[in-house]
Design an enzyme around this catalytic site. Sequence first.
Site, PDB file in Angstrom:
ATOM      1  N   THR A 226      62.572 152.102   1.468  1.00 54.48           N
ATOM      2  CA  THR A 226      61.897 151.096   2.164  1.00 54.48           C
ATOM      3  C   THR A 226      61.018 150.268   0.797  1.00 54.48           C
ATOM      4  OG1 THR A 226      61.410 152.489   4.049  1.00 54.48           O
ATOM      5  CG2 THR A 226      60.016 150.305   3.752  1.00 54.48           C
ATOM      6  N   LEU A 227      60.540 150.936   0.035  1.00 55.04           N
ATOM      7  CA  LEU A 227      59.713 150.442  -1.103  1.00 55.04           C
ATOM      8  C   LEU A 227      60.553 149.606  -2.013  1.00 55.04           C
ATOM      9  CD1 LEU A 227      56.789 153.081  -1.276  1.00 55.04           C
ATOM     10  CD2 LEU A 227      56.856 150.786  -0.090  1.00 55.04           C
ATOM     11  N   ASN A 229      63.304 148.336  -1.400  1.00 52.85           N
ATOM     12  CA  ASN A 229      63.968 147.036  -0.897  1.00 52.85           C
ATOM     13  C   ASN A 229      62.882 145.963  -0.962  1.00 52.85           C
ATOM     14  OD1 ASN A 229      66.797 147.037   0.303  1.00 52.85           O
ATOM     15  ND2 ASN A 229      66.093 149.230   0.402  1.00 52.85           N
ATOM     16  N   GLU A 230      61.636 146.417  -0.886  1.00 51.63           N
ATOM     17  CA  GLU A 230      60.352 145.476  -0.901  1.00 51.63           C
ATOM     18  C   GLU A 230      60.531 144.831  -2.171  1.00 51.63           C
ATOM     19  OE1 GLU A 230      56.329 147.175  -0.814  1.00 51.63           O
ATOM     20  OE2 GLU A 230      55.732 145.447   0.342  1.00 51.63           O
ATOM     21  N   ARG A 231      60.721 145.596  -3.220  1.00 50.63           N
ATOM     22  CA  ARG A 231      60.720 145.047  -4.622  1.00 50.63           C
ATOM     23  C   ARG A 231      61.810 144.135  -4.845  1.00 50.63           C
ATOM     24  NH1 ARG A 231      58.637 150.530  -6.455  1.00 50.63           N
ATOM     25  NH2 ARG A 231      56.699 150.436  -6.121  1.00 50.63           N
TER      26      ARG A 231
END
Lengths: 393, 363
Positions: A226-227, A229-231
């Site tokens: 998840t994280l 993909n945030e970046r």
Amino acid sequence: MTDATELATRTRELLAAYPPATTSREDFLKARFDAGLAWVHYPEGLGGLAAPRSLQAVVDAELEAAGAPDNDPRRIGIGLGMAAPTVLAFGTDEQKERFLGPLWRGEEVWCQLFSEPGAGSDLAALGTRAVRDGDDWIVTGQKVWTSNAHNARWAILIARTDPDLPKHRGITYFVCDMTDPGVEVRPLRQITGEAEFNEVFLTDVRIPDAHRLGEVGDGWKVAQTTLMNERVAIGGMRLPREGGMIGPISATWRERPELRTRDLHQRLVKLWIEAEVARLSGERLRQQLVAGHPGPEGSGMKLTFARLNQEISGLEVELLGDEGLLYDDWTMRRPDIVDFVGRDAGYRYLRSKGNSIEGGTSEVLLNIVAERVLGLPSEPRTDKDVAWKDLAR
Amino acid sequence: MSDLLYSETEDELRSAVRSLLTDRCEAAQVIARAETDQPHDHDLWKTLAADMGLAGLLIPESLGGQGATHREVAVVLEELGRFVAPVPYLTSAVIATETLLGCGSAAADELLTALASGRSIGVLALPLSTAPSSSYAEVAEADGKLTGRVGAVADATAADVLLVSTASGLYAVDTTADGVRITPQTPLDLTRPLATVTLESAPGRLVGADASAAVRRGLTAGAALLASEQLGLADWCLTETVAYLKTRKQFNRSVGSFQSLKHRLAELWLETVHARAAARNAADALAAGSDEAPLAAALAQAYCAPVAVHAAEEALQLHGGIGMTWEHPIHLYLKRAKSDSIALGAAGAHQGTVAELVDLQAP
């Protein structure tokens, strides 16, 4: 493999079968999803055609030219950018089938229940508990900094399922139903006066085990997807010259000679140069991605943008003098879409303070650069092999 | 939008230059040479300039050059900066060459042919600190005889020919001619020697009618490409310091594991990321003959000069005591970086140019 020509053809076929002028938005989005043209890199049957991600641009260009409606991606950014890739990577077939279509079409808004008052930079220390009860989990705890919680149908949630294990190992990842009676959403008012975010209180919220993503105890690993993909989502911006925070202050400088002083001039020009160089760095990063050689440079860009946004908006308030003493409106509002450069200088100044905290504090990002890019050793750690319940808090 | 990456050819050129410099430009040799009466490394220059043909990169093939672009020159300068190589590349192969390319005369072409072969070294007789936008004192000319004095001329002691700006045009003066005196000065940066040039009725050949346009072109290219030298220098300082802090132990741990030091190095890394974008942008704008070249040059110089100084200063501090010794090469980088920050105009001059070009007028 699906190539650009084939995608363009399929898109034109979709447009012919469902002319945007005479098709409702809902019907068009449904047809587009079913045709595999929603996100072409997703598997067939889940809105995609297993095509290279870069070919999405071919579809988007055809659709835009035809004036087709889109799924309003800014409104459902957390679903598209964070929940969907995680469901795709770790979900069961039933979960993918159930969640991805309504998510992509914007019929169901998603939010993210990760941060807690006691777990910010040290997210893995989170204390929201999930206790097994038959086929369900009973979840109790408090989450914070949740955008869109008040509009959301679903949330991605990480909670502690085993407090006796070290912190990274006792976490499990769930999809939480935001309409459960145990979910209470309260707006979290910020220093700008408005509330982009919420606090979410979870009291005996019941989550069926069928809504678990990944194995029990694997939640930290799932959350990394998840994280990450945030970046990726943050890295892809392309700006014209003066496209960011430097735009409004440069315009004010040109339009209002009476505000100019030597000191302000020196500081403005220095920041203009830094902003332009940062923009070129972003462009260079993009060129590396296009050439298929992504470099580590992306990890640092957010650091620069946070600092520049803060310095530039601070200078802008000062430049405005008497007007800098004023603020447009302190009324508590809940904006659907946040524009850092929107509103007035005072808002920009206050909002940009969050840029060095949200999505990883600048201090944590510097550690990441030092350790992952430069290969410097990590600081000695005292929390790795200690049961979560025995950690200092 | 400019191409900000390195091409395969450019990568190959970098490898070739780096491998030569690794063999022939060791820090200990550079330190030892600095205090001799031969501060320039003429053998290294001959290999770079003549054998590898790098002196003629900017010169058209019709004049014996390589007909390459500023992008390749920038890569060479990155490597020369990484090794603080004591060769007159920036002065002869960039500034003097570009100045002559701006003259468009047969006399200039003849000189360019000599420079392209690497057998002749040319130097623009102006103080190293001269910015593309600044005014400078011209040398007096009467009947082809030049009289005047210019201080802080870089690499003049290595030069075969001086390019001299006068009110009546740009003149070439052979350094062996009567009336030419070149007196070495004691430079802050020992790897880029400075000298005072004194002309007393020295014989000159007119090579360009509009000296100021040609000189501005030379200095703009110099400023734009100096950014690449500064990038290479900063990159060396960062790489060397990171490597040292991984091995250096104090308080029973690797010094590089202390957060305060890690943050400083991460910040420095980020500065080099930005410097690379600015330097590449400037090189590409020159190569493309873009109207934006003066802006790109000023932007790169305003940004990269302080980054190189910061990198060298951080390298020294983070190395601790060893960084303060004559034996360790950091001082070469500090002295080069500091003197580069004045070369071709200090950051303030370039900030002024940017302000003017993007219409951010001073009060």
